[in-house]
Scaffold this motif. Structure first.
Motif, PDB file in Angstrom:
ATOM      1  N   SER A   9      17.255  73.180  31.088  1.00 59.32           N
ATOM      2  CA  SER A   9      17.817  72.330  32.146  1.00 59.32           C
ATOM      3  C   SER A   9      16.802  71.245  32.456  1.00 59.32           C
ATOM      4  CB  SER A   9      18.085  73.210  33.377  1.00 59.32           C
ATOM      5  OG  SER A   9      18.555  72.457  34.457  1.00 59.32           O
ATOM      6  N   THR A  15      21.761  73.035  35.513  1.00 54.20           N
ATOM      7  CA  THR A  15      22.137  74.238  34.749  1.00 54.20           C
ATOM      8  C   THR A  15      21.253  75.421  35.135  1.00 54.20           C
ATOM      9  OG1 THR A  15      22.542  72.640  32.984  1.00 54.20           O
ATOM     10  CG2 THR A  15      22.926  74.947  32.458  1.00 54.20           C
ATOM     11  N   ILE A  53      24.440  69.063  29.112  1.00 52.09           N
ATOM     12  CA  ILE A  53      24.979  68.424  27.894  1.00 52.09           C
ATOM     13  C   ILE A  53      24.366  67.030  27.794  1.00 52.09           C
ATOM     14  CG2 ILE A  53      27.085  67.562  26.762  1.00 52.09           C
ATOM     15  CD1 ILE A  53      26.823  70.669  26.858  1.00 52.09           C
ATOM     16  N   TYR A  54      23.775  66.756  26.656  1.00 52.36           N
ATOM     17  CA  TYR A  54      23.089  65.486  26.443  1.00 52.36           C
ATOM     18  C   TYR A  54      23.666  64.835  25.180  1.00 52.36           C
ATOM     19  CZ  TYR A  54      20.200  68.519  29.287  1.00 52.36           C
ATOM     20  OH  TYR A  54      19.791  69.421  30.239  1.00 52.36           O
ATOM     21  N   THR A  81      26.362  72.684  32.311  1.00 55.72           N
ATOM     22  CA  THR A  81      26.838  71.704  33.293  1.00 55.72           C
ATOM     23  C   THR A  81      26.874  70.366  32.574  1.00 55.72           C
ATOM     24  OG1 THR A  81      24.637  71.114  34.108  1.00 55.72           O
ATOM     25  CG2 THR A  81      25.773  72.920  35.248  1.00 55.72           C
TER      26      THR A  81
END
Ligand SMILES: Cc1cc2nc3c(=O)[nH]c(=O)nc-3n(C[C@H](O)[C@H](O)[C@H](O)COP(=O)(O)O)c2cc1C
Length: 158
Positions: A9, A15, A53-54, A81
């Protein structure tokens, strides 16, 4: 039931909040991909893999961990997240596939909104401010309880 959560995170700790709520419900520990002893994962009844999420995917540290696993847990779950959690199952697809190909059963997936200030969103204070909020965390706890029930009933059957 022996459970473990692996969580990365990096943006706002979104997250990590989710991981803490789920872990508390499962009586599990949360570690980062860098901390985890990958060889020990086969010994857990249930392992959760999660991150923000990236650019459409979970964090590289989580993806690389999963790609390099020799011993996978018998059962896994995924959590994240993101700015757009309606696409969570799509964001999870690579990690899901890698675990399944190695023989781990995916027993659940959970995604919720996370405060997102990436790029120009920063100028307007971001989207999903204050998320995950208490309602999101309550849903996460319910998800954790359903996972625990599922794993316990599967164990009773064997
Ligand atoms: C570099 C970067 C890229 C991101 N890419 C996406 C994306 O592709 N899709 C999405 O829904 N959210 C995206 N987000 C939003 C994050 O997934 C969201 O803020 C998440 O809650 C971050 O989790 P964390 O605080 O645990 O790191 C991105 C955020 C950052 C910083």
């Amino acid at each position: 039931m022996e459970a473990l959560l692996i969580c990365k995170s990096t943006h706002h700790g979104n997250t990590a909040k989710l991981a803490d709520a789920i872990a508390k419900e499962l009586g599990a520990t949360v570690v980062t991909p860098e901390e985890v002893d990958a060889a020990s994962l086969g010994g857990f009844d249930l392992v959760g893999f999660g991150s923000g999420i990236y650019f459409g995917r979970p964090h590289a540290a989580l993806r690389h961990l999963v790609a390099g696993l020799r011993a996978v847990p018998r059962r896994s779950f995924l959590f994240s997240t993101s700015g757009l959690p309606v696409f969570s199952t799509w964001w999870h697809r690579g990690v899901r596939r890698a675990l399944q190909q190695r023989g781990s059963e995916i027993v659940g997936e959970f995604g919720c909104r996370g405060w997102d200030t990436v790029g120009p969103l920063w100028l307007i204070g971001g989207i999903n401010r204050r998320h995950p909020d208490e309602r999101d965390l309550q849903h996460a706890r319910e998800f954790a309880r359903s996972l625990a029930a599922r794993v316990r009933s599967a164990a009773d059957e064997t």
